[in-house]
Design a protein around this motif. Structure first.
Motif, PDB file in Angstrom:
ATOM      1  N   THR A  32       0.771  -1.115   0.040  1.00  0.00           N
ATOM      2  CA  THR A  32       0.026  -0.006  -0.127  1.00  0.00           C
ATOM      3  C   THR A  32       0.824   1.357  -0.106  1.00  0.00           C
ATOM      4  O   THR A  32       1.922   1.255   0.536  1.00  0.00           O
ATOM      5  CB  THR A  32      -1.072  -0.032   1.308  1.00  0.00           C
ATOM      6  OG1 THR A  32      -0.227   0.081   2.456  1.00  0.00           O
ATOM      7  CG2 THR A  32      -1.811  -1.244   1.346  1.00  0.00           C
ATOM      8  N   GLU A  34       0.985   5.959  -0.331  1.00  0.00           N
ATOM      9  CA  GLU A  34       0.451   7.130  -0.194  1.00  0.00           C
ATOM     10  C   GLU A  34       1.148   8.100  -1.128  1.00  0.00           C
ATOM     11  O   GLU A  34       2.302   8.189  -0.925  1.00  0.00           O
ATOM     12  CB  GLU A  34       0.217   7.423   1.189  1.00  0.00           C
ATOM     13  CG  GLU A  34      -0.482   8.771   1.626  1.00  0.00           C
ATOM     14  CD  GLU A  34      -0.316   8.877   2.793  1.00  0.00           C
ATOM     15  OE1 GLU A  34      -1.073   9.945   3.401  1.00  0.00           O
ATOM     16  OE2 GLU A  34       0.366   8.336   3.655  1.00  0.00           O
ATOM     17  N   TYR A  48      -4.226   7.026  -2.199  1.00  0.00           N
ATOM     18  CA  TYR A  48      -3.625   5.878  -1.798  1.00  0.00           C
ATOM     19  C   TYR A  48      -3.799   5.129  -2.911  1.00  0.00           C
ATOM     20  O   TYR A  48      -4.298   5.398  -3.950  1.00  0.00           O
ATOM     21  CB  TYR A  48      -4.362   5.243  -0.641  1.00  0.00           C
ATOM     22  CG  TYR A  48      -4.141   5.836   0.659  1.00  0.00           C
ATOM     23  CD1 TYR A  48      -3.047   5.279   1.276  1.00  0.00           C
ATOM     24  CD2 TYR A  48      -5.036   6.832   1.234  1.00  0.00           C
ATOM     25  CE1 TYR A  48      -2.910   5.758   2.795  1.00  0.00           C
ATOM     26  CE2 TYR A  48      -4.633   7.260   2.446  1.00  0.00           C
ATOM     27  CZ  TYR A  48      -3.779   6.877   3.298  1.00  0.00           C
ATOM     28  OH  TYR A  48      -3.692   7.420   4.238  1.00  0.00           O
ATOM     29  N   GLY A  69       1.024  -3.847   4.291  1.00  0.00           N
ATOM     30  CA  GLY A  69       0.585  -2.546   4.548  1.00  0.00           C
ATOM     31  C   GLY A  69       1.741  -1.664   4.897  1.00  0.00           C
ATOM     32  O   GLY A  69       2.323  -1.844   6.088  1.00  0.00           O
ATOM     33  N   VAL A  70       1.788  -0.518   4.222  1.00  0.00           N
ATOM     34  CA  VAL A  70       3.080   0.366   4.374  1.00  0.00           C
ATOM     35  C   VAL A  70       2.368   1.757   5.001  1.00  0.00           C
ATOM     36  O   VAL A  70       2.704   2.169   6.002  1.00  0.00           O
ATOM     37  CB  VAL A  70       3.895   0.591   3.182  1.00  0.00           C
ATOM     38  CG1 VAL A  70       4.577   1.694   3.562  1.00  0.00           C
ATOM     39  CG2 VAL A  70       4.675  -0.727   2.782  1.00  0.00           C
ATOM     40  N   ASN A  71       1.366   2.092   4.207  1.00  0.00           N
ATOM     41  CA  ASN A  71       0.735   3.475   4.457  1.00  0.00           C
ATOM     42  C   ASN A  71      -0.818   3.340   4.741  1.00  0.00           C
ATOM     43  O   ASN A  71      -1.430   2.398   4.102  1.00  0.00           O
ATOM     44  CB  ASN A  71       0.902   4.448   3.177  1.00  0.00           C
ATOM     45  CG  ASN A  71       2.315   4.850   3.106  1.00  0.00           C
ATOM     46  OD1 ASN A  71       3.089   4.309   2.162  1.00  0.00           O
ATOM     47  ND2 ASN A  71       2.991   5.835   3.817  1.00  0.00           N
ATOM     48  N   ALA A  73      -3.758   2.950   7.992  1.00  0.00           N
ATOM     49  CA  ALA A  73      -4.190   2.119   9.248  1.00  0.00           C
ATOM     50  C   ALA A  73      -4.460   0.735   8.513  1.00  0.00           C
ATOM     51  O   ALA A  73      -4.032  -0.248   8.976  1.00  0.00           O
ATOM     52  CB  ALA A  73      -4.735   2.742  10.212  1.00  0.00           C
ATOM     53  N   GLN A  74      -5.518   0.654   7.716  1.00  0.00           N
ATOM     54  CA  GLN A  74      -5.811  -0.645   7.197  1.00  0.00           C
ATOM     55  C   GLN A  74      -6.462  -0.242   5.688  1.00  0.00           C
ATOM     56  O   GLN A  74      -6.954   0.967   5.630  1.00  0.00           O
ATOM     57  CB  GLN A  74      -6.718  -1.400   8.015  1.00  0.00           C
ATOM     58  CG  GLN A  74      -8.101  -0.574   8.545  1.00  0.00           C
ATOM     59  CD  GLN A  74      -9.089  -1.534   9.283  1.00  0.00           C
ATOM     60  OE1 GLN A  74      -8.463  -2.193  10.013  1.00  0.00           O
ATOM     61  NE2 GLN A  74     -10.341  -0.942   9.482  1.00  0.00           N
ATOM     62  N   LYS A  89      -3.522  -4.599   6.955  1.00  0.00           N
ATOM     63  CA  LYS A  89      -3.255  -3.611   7.952  1.00  0.00           C
ATOM     64  C   LYS A  89      -1.789  -3.122   7.823  1.00  0.00           C
ATOM     65  O   LYS A  89      -0.701  -4.002   7.416  1.00  0.00           O
ATOM     66  CB  LYS A  89      -3.475  -4.240   9.344  1.00  0.00           C
ATOM     67  CG  LYS A  89      -4.792  -4.811   9.602  1.00  0.00           C
ATOM     68  CD  LYS A  89      -5.055  -5.308  10.793  1.00  0.00           C
ATOM     69  CE  LYS A  89      -6.860  -5.676  10.711  1.00  0.00           C
ATOM     70  NZ  LYS A  89      -7.177  -6.458  12.223  1.00  0.00           N
ATOM     71  N   LYS A  90      -1.599  -1.921   8.217  1.00  0.00           N
ATOM     72  CA  LYS A  90      -0.154  -1.429   8.189  1.00  0.00           C
ATOM     73  C   LYS A  90       0.620  -2.388   9.235  1.00  0.00           C
ATOM     74  O   LYS A  90       0.401  -2.783  10.171  1.00  0.00           O
ATOM     75  CB  LYS A  90      -0.248   0.093   8.894  1.00  0.00           C
ATOM     76  CG  LYS A  90       1.231   0.584   8.962  1.00  0.00           C
ATOM     77  CD  LYS A  90       0.787   2.126   9.381  1.00  0.00           C
ATOM     78  CE  LYS A  90       2.127   2.958   9.012  1.00  0.00           C
ATOM     79  NZ  LYS A  90       1.900   4.554   9.458  1.00  0.00           N
TER      80      LYS A  90
END
Length: 129
Positions: A32, A34, A48, A69-71, A73-74, A89-90
């Motif tokens: 993920t 952003e 995103y 998950g990088v950026n 919260a979920q 999830k981050k």
């Protein structure tokens, strides 16, 4: 001879037998991401995305999506045209086994960021040929 036989036996355990039709499952990695920018008026905008944004697979090919998950919260997601859904999830990896038998383009959609109004669209394309 015994040493050679032992080395071959223990180093080739993961190699399929000759004539085997089964191909190993391919792992496709996504993260993920952003983008964030500040406009001249001071307003902060962000979007995103899945990276990579397009994945190519063959019909009938077994793959596993490894989504990290990088950026954000979920990121709850659905794969359009299937009954597959889940959450990335981050700081965590989400694994999704897939096999598409029908050619086409399937969209991996984050339902939190489905359009511009919600910092999206966060959509990846799975192209099946």
């Amino acid at each position: 001879m015994l040493v050679i036989f032992t080395v071959i036996t223990y180093t080739n355990r993961d190699i399929p037998a000759l004539g085997s039709q089964e191909k190993p499952e391919r792992v496709v990695h996504l993260v993920t991401g952003e983008f964030k920018a500040t406009l001249p008026d001071g307003k902060v905008i962000e979007a995103y995305r899945w990276d990579p944004g397009t994945i190519f697979v063959h019909a009938g090919e077994k793959i596993k999506l490894s989504m990290y998950g990088v950026n954000g919260a979920q990121h709850p997601f659905v794969i359009e045209g299937t009954n597959i859904s889940g959450v990335v999830k981050k700081g965590s990896e989400t694994l999704v086994p897939l096999q598409f038998n029908k050619e086409g383009v399937y969209r991996l959609i984050c339902t939190t960021h489905a359009d511009i109004a919600h910092n999206g669209p966060m959509i990846a394309y799975i192209v099946v040929d």
